[in-house]
Design an enzyme around this catalytic site. Structure first.
Site, PDB file in Angstrom:
ATOM      1  N   LYS A 201       0.838  -1.208   0.000  1.00 45.29           N
ATOM      2  CA  LYS A 201       0.000   0.000   0.000  1.00 45.29           C
ATOM      3  C   LYS A 201       0.869   1.252   0.000  1.00 45.29           C
ATOM      4  O   LYS A 201       0.579   2.216  -0.711  1.00 45.29           O
ATOM      5  CB  LYS A 201      -0.936  -0.022   1.225  1.00 45.29           C
TER       6      LYS A 201
ATOM      7  N   GLN B 144      -5.324  -1.638   9.685  1.00 46.25           N
ATOM      8  CA  GLN B 144      -4.950  -2.928   9.087  1.00 46.25           C
ATOM      9  C   GLN B 144      -5.401  -4.079   9.988  1.00 46.25           C
ATOM     10  O   GLN B 144      -5.089  -4.099  11.173  1.00 46.25           O
ATOM     11  CB  GLN B 144      -3.422  -2.972   8.886  1.00 46.25           C
TER      12      GLN B 144
ATOM     13  N   ASP C  23     -11.499   2.116   3.481  1.00 44.60           N
ATOM     14  CA  ASP C  23     -11.638   0.654   3.410  1.00 44.60           C
ATOM     15  C   ASP C  23     -13.105   0.237   3.275  1.00 44.60           C
ATOM     16  O   ASP C  23     -13.402  -0.939   3.037  1.00 44.60           O
ATOM     17  CB  ASP C  23     -11.041   0.013   4.672  1.00 44.60           C
TER      18      ASP C  23
END
Ligand code: NAP
Length: 287
Positions: free
Chosen positions: A52, A96, A119
């Site tokens: 990322k 995460q 997300d």
């Protein structure tokens, strides 16, 4: 032999478009920024996070990483999220997963402001997706949908069978495919006679986390097969949830692992960061 759905090439094309959009933002003195929070020391997460940060660098998105101790308390995690919510220089926040078991991940996701939910995991994003409103779509399902669009695969009326019902992949995929007018079946570990379901799928999506679980005898001839799984074998090789070598002989389209859904997930995260930034500055989004 099936047509290979090249996620790597499509992801590259999307990143190039996003780079242009990012440059346009920069001419207006806007520099998008993604903040990533990682809790504890998870080797798989480190690889995902590195991918990322590389994608951010390529596109021109600023990247900020918060590595938190694995014993951190829930209140401290929430406090950091709230600080990032209020920080005007941060446009997207990503927590995460997985995070250590003593922490409540759903509560942490809920603390992320909708405007920065790149997300697509907050209840607001999930709810908007389920009623067909424009929102931040969870990156892996969004990447799968982009693949269908790129290869002119129309889901209207098709029997889509999803194996896996996680909050981050299987469940949002149900909504994404429904929004494309598919007839959707979702299977999981308690499903009886799994092969009966998979065998009648026009489109079979595997999001299970078990190497080569979907074998040729579970797939209808001519089916479109999307492999979300990322598994590492004992020899260290990356394989999907589908027995690629044998299934590609009977499928009409198939995604490889690596080079399929994985790069698309990162590309759609980048897309969501640009979308969040534009929305925060009231600029129309292309996607
Ligand atoms: P997860 O949370 O572990 O969910 C796995 C799902 O598979 C569950 O719904 C589970 O059913 C189901 N399942 C397990 N064994 C089964 C069986 N024998 N028969 C039918 N269903 C079964 O995993 P996830 O986070 O969704 O990830 C799935 C895979 O995708 C993993 O390999 C992960 O690494 C990969 N992944 C890839 C990307 C990417 O960018 N390509 C992104 C995210 C995840 P129950 O609900 O009944 O337990």
């Amino acid at each position: 032999m099936a047509v290979l759905i090249d996620g790597k090439a499509l992801a590259k094309k999307i990143r190039e478009q996003l780079k242009e959009e990012c440059n346009e933002l920069k001419t207006n003195k806007i520099i998008p920024k993604l903040a990533v929070i990682m809790v504890g020391d998870n080797s798989a997460s480190k690889v995902y996070v590195r991918n990322k940060s590389r994608a951010c660098e390529e596109i021109g998105i600023e990247y900020e990483e918060y590595l938190l101790d694995e014993n951190i308390k829930q209140e401290e995690l929430i406090k950091l999220i709230q600080k990032l919510n209020e920080d005007k220089s941060v446009n997207g926040i990503l927590l995460q997963s997985p995070i250590p078991g003593h922490l409540n991940i759903n509560q942490a996701f809920k603390a992320i402001t909708y405007r920065k939910d790149v997300d697509g995991f907050t209840p607001s994003s999930v709810g908007k997706l389920s009623i067909g409103e424009d929102t931040f779509i969870s990156c892996t399902p969004y990447g799968v949908i982009k693949m269908f669009e790129e290869y002119d695969i129309d889901l209207t009326g098709k029997d889509v069978v999803i194996v896996g019902r996680s909050n981050i992949v299987g469940k949002p995929l149900i909504q994404c495919c429904l929004n494309k007018n598919a007839t959707v079946t979702v299977c999981h570990s308690k499903t009886k006679n799994l092969t009966e379901h998979t065998k009648r799928a026009d489109v079979l999506i595997a999001a299970i986390g078990k190497p080569k679980f979907i074998t040729q005898d579970m797939v209808k001839k001519g089916a479109i097969v999307i492999d979300v799984g990322i598994n590492r074998t004992e020899e260290g090789k990356l394989v999907g949830d589908v027995d690629f070598e044998n299934v590609e002989k009977i499928a009409s389209y198939i995604t490889p692992v690596p080079g399929g859904v994985g790069p698309m997930t990162v590309a759609m995260l980048m897309n969501n960061v640009i979308k969040a930034t534009k929305e925060q500055y009231n600029i129309n989004t292309k996607f």
